[in-house]
Structures are given as structure tokens and as C-alpha cells.
Write an enzyme that holds these catalytic residues in place. Structure first.
Site, PDB file in Angstrom:
ATOM      1  N   HIS A 147      42.769 -21.725 -62.526  1.00  0.00           N
ATOM      2  CA  HIS A 147      43.241 -21.612 -61.146  1.00  0.00           C
ATOM      3  C   HIS A 147      43.407 -20.145 -60.745  1.00  0.00           C
ATOM      4  O   HIS A 147      43.105 -19.766 -59.610  1.00  0.00           O
ATOM      5  CB  HIS A 147      44.569 -22.350 -60.991  1.00  0.00           C
ATOM      6  CG  HIS A 147      44.468 -23.821 -61.213  1.00  0.00           C
ATOM      7  ND1 HIS A 147      43.615 -24.632 -60.488  1.00  0.00           N
ATOM      8  CD2 HIS A 147      45.100 -24.652 -62.090  1.00  0.00           C
ATOM      9  CE1 HIS A 147      43.720 -25.880 -60.898  1.00  0.00           C
ATOM     10  NE2 HIS A 147      44.618 -25.915 -61.874  1.00  0.00           N
TER      11      HIS A 147
ATOM     12  N   LEU B 121      38.869 -15.306 -38.212  1.00  0.00           N
ATOM     13  CA  LEU B 121      38.707 -16.530 -38.992  1.00  0.00           C
ATOM     14  C   LEU B 121      40.015 -17.314 -39.061  1.00  0.00           C
ATOM     15  O   LEU B 121      41.081 -16.750 -39.284  1.00  0.00           O
ATOM     16  CB  LEU B 121      38.258 -16.178 -40.415  1.00  0.00           C
ATOM     17  CG  LEU B 121      38.187 -17.350 -41.416  1.00  0.00           C
ATOM     18  CD1 LEU B 121      36.995 -18.248 -41.114  1.00  0.00           C
ATOM     19  CD2 LEU B 121      38.113 -16.817 -42.849  1.00  0.00           C
TER      20      LEU B 121
ATOM     21  N   ASP C 150      36.526 -27.663 -56.737  1.00  0.00           N
ATOM     22  CA  ASP C 150      36.699 -28.456 -57.956  1.00  0.00           C
ATOM     23  C   ASP C 150      36.141 -27.714 -59.175  1.00  0.00           C
ATOM     24  O   ASP C 150      35.108 -27.039 -59.084  1.00  0.00           O
ATOM     25  CB  ASP C 150      35.978 -29.797 -57.788  1.00  0.00           C
ATOM     26  CG  ASP C 150      36.337 -30.783 -58.876  1.00  0.00           C
ATOM     27  OD1 ASP C 150      37.379 -30.595 -59.545  1.00  0.00           O
ATOM     28  OD2 ASP C 150      35.578 -31.753 -59.073  1.00  0.00           O
TER      29      ASP C 150
END
Length: 242
Positions: free
Chosen positions: A34, A128, A17
Site C-alpha cells: 500500500h 483536476l 488492485d
């Protein structure tokens, strides 16, 4: 003292956020935040790999994000598409398996195809697991899980008396993943925002005022340090040990 150092969460979920606010503070349009936030994503992934975190789930685009300004949404989805098409080589280089959870049917065909392609090309990677929540909502996840269970009961694949918590978990979008140990939220808000509502029932929560583009390995380490101090009871009781 040594055991705290070894207490690493196996599955970390992050609510990223603050991109828009970060950009506005710098006099830029929200979409610029972004783009810079993607750099923080790359650093976060590197940290996760280095610290032997097995699953990293990133809340990239919620089902409520469609309500944001149209140009911001378009920019965010274009960034997602660009990333999918241009990072596959790096994902394979670092042995990362990419998964996308959420209702991707709302995306255009080009983006859907890129998602399928990226998942297919990284499916055999054993390092991962990078889990991207896109057009995802915790309520949606639970509802679609209920629909699947109803269908299996109707078709005779499942007896209603067999349905337990663990059974239900297998019908959610995270069915193949380890349980979420730690949730991190940046940006100063202290709420879950419809993220993994079922999956984080007993997760540890870490909130920071840092806006996502400024998130780095030091803040990530702070969250890990916090996690290492927690005594996880999962609703039960564990007598304090010295």
C-alpha cells in the site's frame, strides 16, 4: 486519424488492485504494498493533469475491505490519514480539488476531521477533481440515495412522479461530478467489485494484469488509447463511419 488523439475521457475511475499481492511476491508484508502503491497514485494524478482529464476517482478502500487482516486495515487507514495531512500543499499547488465519497462515519474522529479539513482547504481549486472512494460501496451509494429521495418525498420537496434516472443520479455521492467515461482495473481481476454500480452503466472498461504498484503513465496511456478506439453507443445504434 486526428480525432482519436483528441478523444480523452473526462472522468476516469480506477480500481487500484494488487498492492498486497505485489508485496507478497517480494516477500514483504501486505501493508508495504500500500505504501508503494501511493507512489503509483501520485504518478497517476500527474498523468491525469497533463492529459486534461477533469475527474479522477480512485477506489482506495471499499466497504468490504474491513474484512481484511486487522493490521493491514489499520496500516491502510494510517496511510490515508498521513496522506491527507501531508499532501494538502501539493493539492493546492497543482490546483486539485479533493472530494471523498463513502460512509466516513465508520472512521475515527481524527480521520473524519482530516477528510473535512482537506476538502475544505481545496474546495476552491478549479483543476483536476480528485475523488477518493473510502469505505465506499456501490450498493451503499444506491441505498443512501433511495433514503434521501424517500425523505424528500415525505417532506414534500419532491413529487414521486418527478423521479427519473437523472433525478436519482443527483442523490448519489457523485452528483456534482461528470459521468464516468472509463473504468480501469489493475491486478488481473475482471469484475467491478461493488464500485460505482449506477454510475458506470455505460462506461468503457479496461482491465490489466499489472499490479497497482507497477501502474505507470505508459499503462495509463494504453488505457486511454483503448478508450479512443471505442464507439460509445449508450444503448443506441451508431452507423459505422469510415
Amino acid at each position: 486519424m486526428q480525432k482519436n488523439k483528441k478523444k480523452i475521457p473526462l472522468h476516469v475511475a480506477i480500481i487500484m488492485d494488487g498492492n498486497g499481492r505485489w508485496a507478497q511476491k517480494k516477500g514483504k508484508i501486505r501493508s508495504f504494498g500500500h505504501k508503494i502503491g501511493f507512489k503509483a497514485v501520485k504518478e497517476t494524478i500527474k498523468f491525469a493533469i497533463k492529459n486534461n482529464i477533469k475527474v479522477l476517482t480512485l477506489y482506495a478502500f471499499s466497504s468490504e475491505n474491513w474484512k481484511r487482516p486487522k493490521l493491514e486495515v489499520i496500516s491502510l487507514l494510517k496511510l490515508f490519514l498521513f496522506t491527507l495531512n501531508n499532501e494538502i500543499e501539493n493539492l493546492n499547488k497543482y490546483n486539485i480539488c479533493l472530494k471523498v465519497i463513502g460512509d466516513i462515519t465508520f472512521f475515527n474522529k481524527e480521520l473524519q476531521l482530516s477528510i473535512y479539513n482537506a476538502e475544505k482547504k481545496t474546495i476552491k481549486n478549479s483543476g483536476l477533481t480528485l475523488n477518493i472512494a473510502a469505505n465506499y460501496g456501490g450498493k451503499w451509494d444506491i441505498v443512501q440515495g433511495v433514503k434521501k429521495i424517500i425523505a424528500d418525498v415525505r417532506n414534500g420537496y419532491l413529487d414521486i412522479n418527478q423521479i427519473e434516472e437523472e433525478t436519482f443520479s443527483q442523490y448519489l455521492s457523485t452528483s456534482t461530478l461528470l459521468p464516468v467515461d472509463l473504468v480501469i482495473r489493475t491486478g488481473g481481476e475482471k469484475r467491478i467489485s461493488n464500485f460505482l454500480l449506477w454510475q458506470i452503466a455505460y462506461s468503457e472498461l479496461y482491465f490489466t494484469d499489472i499490479l497497482w504498484p507497477d501502474f505507470n503513465k505508459f499503462i495509463f496511456q494504453d488505457a486511454i488509447n483503448y478508450f479512443s478506439t471505442r464507439k460509445r453507443r449508450f444503448g443506441g445504434f451508431i452507423e459505422d463511419q469510415k
